[in-house]
Each structure stands twice: as C-alpha cells, then as structure tokens.
Design a protein around this motif. Structure first.
Motif, mmCIF file in Angstrom:
data_model
loop_
_atom_site.group_PDB
_atom_site.id
_atom_site.type_symbol
_atom_site.label_atom_id
_atom_site.label_comp_id
_atom_site.label_asym_id
_atom_site.label_seq_id
_atom_site.Cartn_x
_atom_site.Cartn_y
_atom_site.Cartn_z
ATOM 1 N N ARG A 193 42.360 74.154 36.947
ATOM 2 C CA ARG A 193 43.464 74.449 37.860
ATOM 3 C C ARG A 193 43.152 75.637 38.762
ATOM 4 O O ARG A 193 43.405 75.603 39.971
ATOM 5 C CB ARG A 193 44.753 74.677 37.064
ATOM 6 N N ASP A 194 42.580 76.699 38.191
ATOM 7 C CA ASP A 194 42.225 77.861 39.025
ATOM 8 C C ASP A 194 41.143 77.501 40.037
ATOM 9 O O ASP A 194 41.196 77.917 41.204
ATOM 10 C CB ASP A 194 41.741 79.011 38.139
ATOM 11 N N GLY A 195 40.155 76.725 39.573
ATOM 12 C CA GLY A 195 39.083 76.321 40.482
ATOM 13 C C GLY A 195 39.584 75.429 41.604
ATOM 14 O O GLY A 195 39.128 75.536 42.752
ATOM 15 N N LEU A 196 40.532 74.551 41.294
ATOM 16 C CA LEU A 196 41.087 73.676 42.330
ATOM 17 C C LEU A 196 41.864 74.489 43.359
ATOM 18 O O LEU A 196 41.775 74.228 44.572
ATOM 19 C CB LEU A 196 41.990 72.619 41.683
ATOM 20 N N ARG A 197 42.587 75.494 42.903
ATOM 21 C CA ARG A 197 43.326 76.350 43.835
ATOM 22 C C ARG A 197 42.375 77.108 44.757
ATOM 23 O O ARG A 197 42.603 77.207 45.967
ATOM 24 C CB ARG A 197 44.199 77.334 43.050
ATOM 25 N N ARG A 198 41.306 77.661 44.183
ATOM 26 C CA ARG A 198 40.331 78.375 45.017
ATOM 27 C C ARG A 198 39.683 77.422 46.018
ATOM 28 O O ARG A 198 39.477 77.782 47.185
ATOM 29 C CB ARG A 198 39.255 79.030 44.145
ATOM 30 N N PHE A 199 39.360 76.228 45.558
ATOM 31 C CA PHE A 199 38.741 75.232 46.430
ATOM 32 C C PHE A 199 39.642 74.939 47.621
ATOM 33 O O PHE A 199 39.186 74.865 48.779
ATOM 34 C CB PHE A 199 38.485 73.951 45.622
ATOM 35 N N ALA A 200 40.943 74.769 47.372
ATOM 36 C CA ALA A 200 41.887 74.403 48.426
ATOM 37 C C ALA A 200 42.135 75.525 49.427
ATOM 38 O O ALA A 200 42.714 75.276 50.495
ATOM 39 C CB ALA A 200 43.218 73.980 47.793
ATOM 40 N N GLU A 201 41.685 76.733 49.121
ATOM 41 C CA GLU A 201 41.838 77.830 50.083
ATOM 42 C C GLU A 201 40.961 77.619 51.304
ATOM 43 O O GLU A 201 41.281 78.103 52.404
ATOM 44 C CB GLU A 201 41.506 79.165 49.417
ATOM 45 N N THR A 202 39.850 76.906 51.144
ATOM 46 C CA THR A 202 38.906 76.751 52.243
ATOM 47 C C THR A 202 38.548 75.301 52.556
ATOM 48 O O THR A 202 37.951 75.037 53.601
ATOM 49 C CB THR A 202 37.598 77.507 51.924
ATOM 50 N N ARG A 203 38.882 74.378 51.668
ATOM 51 C CA ARG A 203 38.471 72.981 51.850
ATOM 52 C C ARG A 203 39.592 72.028 51.470
ATOM 53 O O ARG A 203 40.511 72.374 50.740
ATOM 54 C CB ARG A 203 37.224 72.690 50.986
ATOM 55 N N ALA A 204 39.492 70.805 51.985
ATOM 56 C CA ALA A 204 40.559 69.823 51.803
ATOM 57 C C ALA A 204 40.551 69.242 50.394
ATOM 58 O O ALA A 204 39.501 68.959 49.823
ATOM 59 C CB ALA A 204 40.403 68.697 52.827
ATOM 60 N N ALA A 246 48.630 71.972 38.944
ATOM 61 C CA ALA A 246 47.817 72.889 39.757
ATOM 62 C C ALA A 246 48.630 73.705 40.747
ATOM 63 O O ALA A 246 48.211 74.784 41.150
ATOM 64 C CB ALA A 246 46.729 72.108 40.495
ATOM 65 N N GLY A 247 49.779 73.193 41.194
ATOM 66 C CA GLY A 247 50.627 73.956 42.090
ATOM 67 C C GLY A 247 50.163 74.008 43.530
ATOM 68 O O GLY A 247 50.635 74.844 44.309
ATOM 69 N N LEU A 248 49.256 73.125 43.927
ATOM 70 C CA LEU A 248 48.873 73.076 45.342
ATOM 71 C C LEU A 248 50.012 72.524 46.188
ATOM 72 O O LEU A 248 50.092 72.798 47.394
ATOM 73 C CB LEU A 248 47.633 72.196 45.528
ATOM 74 N N LEU A 249 50.864 71.730 45.578
ATOM 75 C CA LEU A 249 52.046 71.180 46.219
ATOM 76 C C LEU A 249 53.249 71.493 45.336
ATOM 77 O O LEU A 249 53.107 71.785 44.145
ATOM 78 C CB LEU A 249 51.909 69.656 46.397
ATOM 79 N N GLY A 309 49.176 73.241 53.542
ATOM 80 C CA GLY A 309 47.872 73.822 53.814
ATOM 81 C C GLY A 309 46.811 72.734 53.881
ATOM 82 O O GLY A 309 46.941 71.758 54.624
ATOM 83 N N ARG A 310 45.759 72.884 53.092
ATOM 84 C CA ARG A 310 44.675 71.901 53.066
ATOM 85 C C ARG A 310 44.866 70.842 51.972
ATOM 86 O O ARG A 310 43.986 70.018 51.760
ATOM 87 C CB ARG A 310 43.323 72.607 52.871
ATOM 88 N N ALA A 311 46.008 70.884 51.312
ATOM 89 C CA ALA A 311 46.285 69.942 50.227
ATOM 90 C C ALA A 311 47.182 68.810 50.725
ATOM 91 O O ALA A 311 48.190 69.050 51.396
ATOM 92 C CB ALA A 311 46.963 70.658 49.066
ATOM 93 N N THR A 312 46.785 67.587 50.404
ATOM 94 C CA THR A 312 47.583 66.411 50.751
ATOM 95 C C THR A 312 47.614 65.460 49.562
ATOM 96 O O THR A 312 46.716 65.469 48.717
ATOM 97 C CB THR A 312 47.002 65.666 51.973
ATOM 98 N N GLY A 313 48.650 64.627 49.511
ATOM 99 C CA GLY A 313 48.721 63.650 48.442
ATOM 100 C C GLY A 313 49.648 62.508 48.778
ATOM 101 O O GLY A 313 50.548 62.646 49.617
ATOM 102 N N THR A 314 49.407 61.367 48.159
ATOM 103 C CA THR A 314 50.232 60.176 48.352
ATOM 104 C C THR A 314 50.440 59.481 47.011
ATOM 105 O O THR A 314 49.637 59.619 46.091
ATOM 106 C CB THR A 314 49.549 59.164 49.293
ATOM 107 N N PHE A 315 51.523 58.724 46.906
ATOM 108 C CA PHE A 315 51.703 57.881 45.735
ATOM 109 C C PHE A 315 50.938 56.572 45.860
ATOM 110 O O PHE A 315 50.641 55.926 44.863
ATOM 111 C CB PHE A 315 53.193 57.583 45.511
ATOM 112 N N PHE A 316 50.627 56.153 47.092
ATOM 113 C CA PHE A 316 49.897 54.896 47.239
ATOM 114 C C PHE A 316 48.394 55.144 47.164
ATOM 115 O O PHE A 316 47.893 56.206 47.517
ATOM 116 C CB PHE A 316 50.245 54.174 48.540
ATOM 117 N N HIS A 317 47.685 54.129 46.680
ATOM 118 C CA HIS A 317 46.232 54.136 46.642
ATOM 119 C C HIS A 317 45.706 53.501 47.925
ATOM 120 O O HIS A 317 46.034 52.358 48.228
ATOM 121 C CB HIS A 317 45.710 53.329 45.447
ATOM 122 N N LEU A 318 44.917 54.246 48.657
ATOM 123 C CA LEU A 318 44.340 53.720 49.897
ATOM 124 C C LEU A 318 43.430 52.529 49.631
ATOM 125 O O LEU A 318 42.602 52.568 48.721
ATOM 126 C CB LEU A 318 43.537 54.837 50.588
#
Length: 435
Positions: free
Chosen positions: A310-321, A347-350, A420-429
């Motif tokens: 979770r911490d690593g994902l948060r750090r990742f989202a600071e600079t990348r999608a 993770a709390g990105l959203l 921010g750089r975090a996005t999400g959907t319930f549907f699978h592309l």
C-alpha cells in the motif's frame, strides 16, 4: 485452412465446459494442435483452455470487438489442426442492441468463421423431446450449421436409446452421450469456476475429463464435423498503458483478458509482475501500474496488512499513473467491507468505499466515454467492456472517470473515478470502440 467447431448449448450449466475441456485435452493427447477460444466476456475459462491444450486461449466478442480485431485474434489458430471455441450462456443469447460486429451472442462468432455448432444438451427429465430442442436450434439461424449433438446427463442406456430415436427422426447426428458424472465437476464460487491457477489437481482433473469424453463421444466423427476457415491476417492494434507496466498478478488480482496482455506485449510493452498479497510494491522500473480485477474481497485482511504494497503504491502514484479494474479499483479505494461487515483499509488512492456485506450483482456490457484520461486512452476515448461483480458502492467522492452506459444505452451509475494520477473502473476493458 484450420477447421473449427463452436461448443454451445441452450443455456448455461448444460455441460459446455466439461465437453470443451475433455475434448480439447483428449485430442491434444492424441497429438493434435488444438487452438481454443472463448466466445464472450469470460476471463476464467481461457486459462483452463490453455492448460488443456498448451496453446493460449483468447476471447472473441462480437459486441466489443470490431471485424479486424476478431480476425487478428482468431488468426492465432492458423497453424493449428483444429479450433475449439467454447460459447457463453445459450448459443443465441446476447444483448438487444448490436455492438461492433454483433450482439455478443456466440452464434455471431460461429457464423463469422463458419464454425459448425456442436450442441451440448442436458437431457435430464426428457428423452425424445430433446430432439425438438435440437431441431429448433438447427433451424433458428440460417447463418449457422449444426455438426451434431452431445447428450449430457444421460441416466441409463434406455434413456440414451430413447433420446437417440428422437434425434434420428429429426435427422440430427448424435456424436456423444455423457452419463451423469458429478465427481468430474470443477469447483465453483460466486464469479464462476475456481481459477485454473488455484486448482491444485488440475492436471488430474483434465486427464479424467479427457478419459470421460473419449469413452463416451465419437472423437473421429466430431473432428469430421469441423469446418470453416480462419483469416490469414487482420489488424488488432492495442495501445498499452505504458512502456513498462507494473502488473499486479496473484490470487486477488488475476482477471486480465489474455488478448489485452498479448496486445500490450505485441506493441512492445514490458510487463513487470508483482504480488500485492506477497506485500510487494510496484517495481520502481515501471512507468505505469495496472491492477486487474479478481477476488480482493476474499483477501481483504491480507491486503490491509500489506503495508509495503500500500505504501509503495501510494508513492508510485505520486509520479506515475495507476489504474484499477473492478477488484483492482476496490483495492485502490479507502476501504473494503467484507461479507462479515468488517471494514479493511485499502490503498486510499481514491475515496471509494465498497461493501460485500449486502451483495448485489452487477452484470453486463459497458460502453464508456472517458471524461478524463486513463493509462493508454485519452479523454474522449470510447471504450467497450464488461462488468461482473457483487460489490455495493458506499462512497464514491471523487470526480467520475467516464460517462458509462449499458448495452441498451441506459446510463450506469458506476462511472469509475479519478484522483490525481489514479483512475479506476468497475468494468473490465475489452477493446476501444470502433463503431
């Protein structure tokens, strides 16, 4: 030219997967190169097909995929001896309004490639009447032909003989008669079969299915009924969500469509897998992160305890999608409430909070028009996908990612979200819309 068959049925639960896996493994065991496919939006069955044949199975979807994409994906079987495609639901079941090349019915796929239908009939509680069902399926759609039927759940030799009398009167070939065999059933849970990678005795099960089908079906006659042709080429460009993609992959995050992953690789992207359940953070070398769907609700406690992830994902989202689909989207949220009502920190990105305490099924095709960019697609892009989950949204405070509608054109409240750089959907592309 590679001939093929579409294994279909009047309804779900008739025995399509039993026949498809048993037949695929039996013929592969006999030395044939069998190319499997799955019609429709299913991300579990293709892994079983791949295990049965040793060849990658991908989805073919007439609602979500255009003609070029279908042709390119089907062309993977050009070097095979036989194509075996497994249908979804009933043969003619689809949505009311057409999409890219059809309404999502498996009959569309059979018609497009000229694959005759091998119809599986659960004849429990009937005998000669099963022939009326088969005759109706044979006559319903002039685009398709019936190679024959395989009778399933045959109770006795007398039961089989009576059913064969009806089929003979209707002029329909019986290519197999499978007795009731509950011990051969694959384990299931709320989204379908337990995944192939989680089935520890999978090889033994596939061998038993192959033995069963070989003993009760005419493999030579089934092969003789195959027909059709595959395209020699086709265009299926896929835009990857990054050049080096951190892809979550474990028992909680496994619902990635094979054709998309293959498409990313074909476009030159490098996949860097990591396991949130093993408390691994996204690799630093990646320039984007993709969290597929899966079963986070079954592992919510472990995910909440996976602080490095979770911490690593948060750090990742600071600079990348970072993008999540369905289960991955839920894991990006603030909290996930499990079936017992216990809330687990995610993770709390959203700001998304979801709950399985009171389940509600969400199922169907989705057409999304992006209001904001997501990895691989800019604002305004139109994406076709599919939603299937039981989560309820408790909170969704972030701006919507897209305007989403179902296959009838009705608006869907599950719009996805962005922060921010975090996005999400319930549907699978599944694919970017062409039509």
């Amino acid at each position: 030219m590679t001939p093929g068959l579409l294994i279909a049925a009047p309804a779900s639960g008739s025995g399509k997967t039993t026949l498809a896996l048993g037949l695929a493994r039996a013929l592969t065991r006999d030395g044939l190169r069998v190319q499997p496919f799955k019609s429709g939006p299913d991300y579990i069955d293709p892994a079983f097909h791949t295990a049965a044949t040793g060849r990658a199975s991908v989805n073919l979807d007439s609602w979500a995929m255009g003609p070029g994409r279908l042709s390119a994906l089907a062309g993977a079987g050009a070097d095979a001896d036989l194509v075996l495609a497994e249908a979804s639901m009933g043969l003619f079941d689809g949505v009311a309004r057409p999409g890219e090349t059809g309404n999502g019915a498996s009959a569309d796929i059979a018609a497009r490639f000229g694959w005759p239908v091998l119809l599986v009939l659960d004849i429990s509680g009937q005998a000669q009447s099963a022939a009326a069902v088969a005759a109706g399926f044979a006559a319903f759609d002039p685009r398709i032909s019936l190679a024959g039927v395989v009778l399933n759940k045959v109770a006795s030799p007398r039961h089989e003989a009576l059913a064969r009398v009806g089929m003979e009167a209707a002029g329909i070939a019986v290519l197999g008669a499978l007795p009731r065999a509950p011990d051969l059933a694959l384990p299931e849970r709320h989204l379908g079969l337990v995944q192939a990678g989680e089935t520890g005795d999978l090889e033994a099960r596939l061998g038993a299915l192959a033995d069963f089908v070989a003993a009760h079906a005419d493999l030579q006659a089934i092969r003789a009924g195959a027909a059709g042709t595959l395209p020699e080429d086709g265009a299926a460009p896929v835009t990857p969500p990054g050049q080096r993609i951190a892809l979550a992959r474990d028992a909680a995050f496994s619902f990635a469509y094979p054709h998309l992953v293959q498409g990313w690789r074909a476009a030159g992207a490098e996949l860097l897998p990591f396991s949130p359940l093993a408390d691994e953070a996204p690799p630093e070398a990646a320039d984007s992160c993709w969290l597929p769907g899966g079963y986070p609700e079954l592992h919510a406690g472990r995910l909440a305890a996976a602080t490095r992830f979770r911490d690593g994902l948060r750090r990742f989202a600071e600079t990348r999608a970072v993008h999540g689909e369905c289960g991955g989207y839920m894991a990006m949220g603030a909290a996930l409430i499990d079936a017992e009502g216990t809330a687990h920190e995610m993770a709390g990105l959203l700001g998304l909070v979801t709950s399985f305490a009171k389940r509600r099924m969400h199922l169907g095709y989705r057409l999304a028009t992006l209001d904001r960019p997501m990895p691989g697609h800019g604002a305004g892009a139109r994406l076709r996908g599919h939603e299937f989950h039981y989560a309820r949204v408790i909170e969704q405070p972030d701006p919507p990612l897209a305007r989403v509608e179902d296959a009838t054109g009705a608006a869907v409240p599950e719009t996805g979200s962005a922060r921010g750089r975090a996005t999400g959907t319930f549907f699978h592309l599944i694919a970017e819309a062409e039509a």
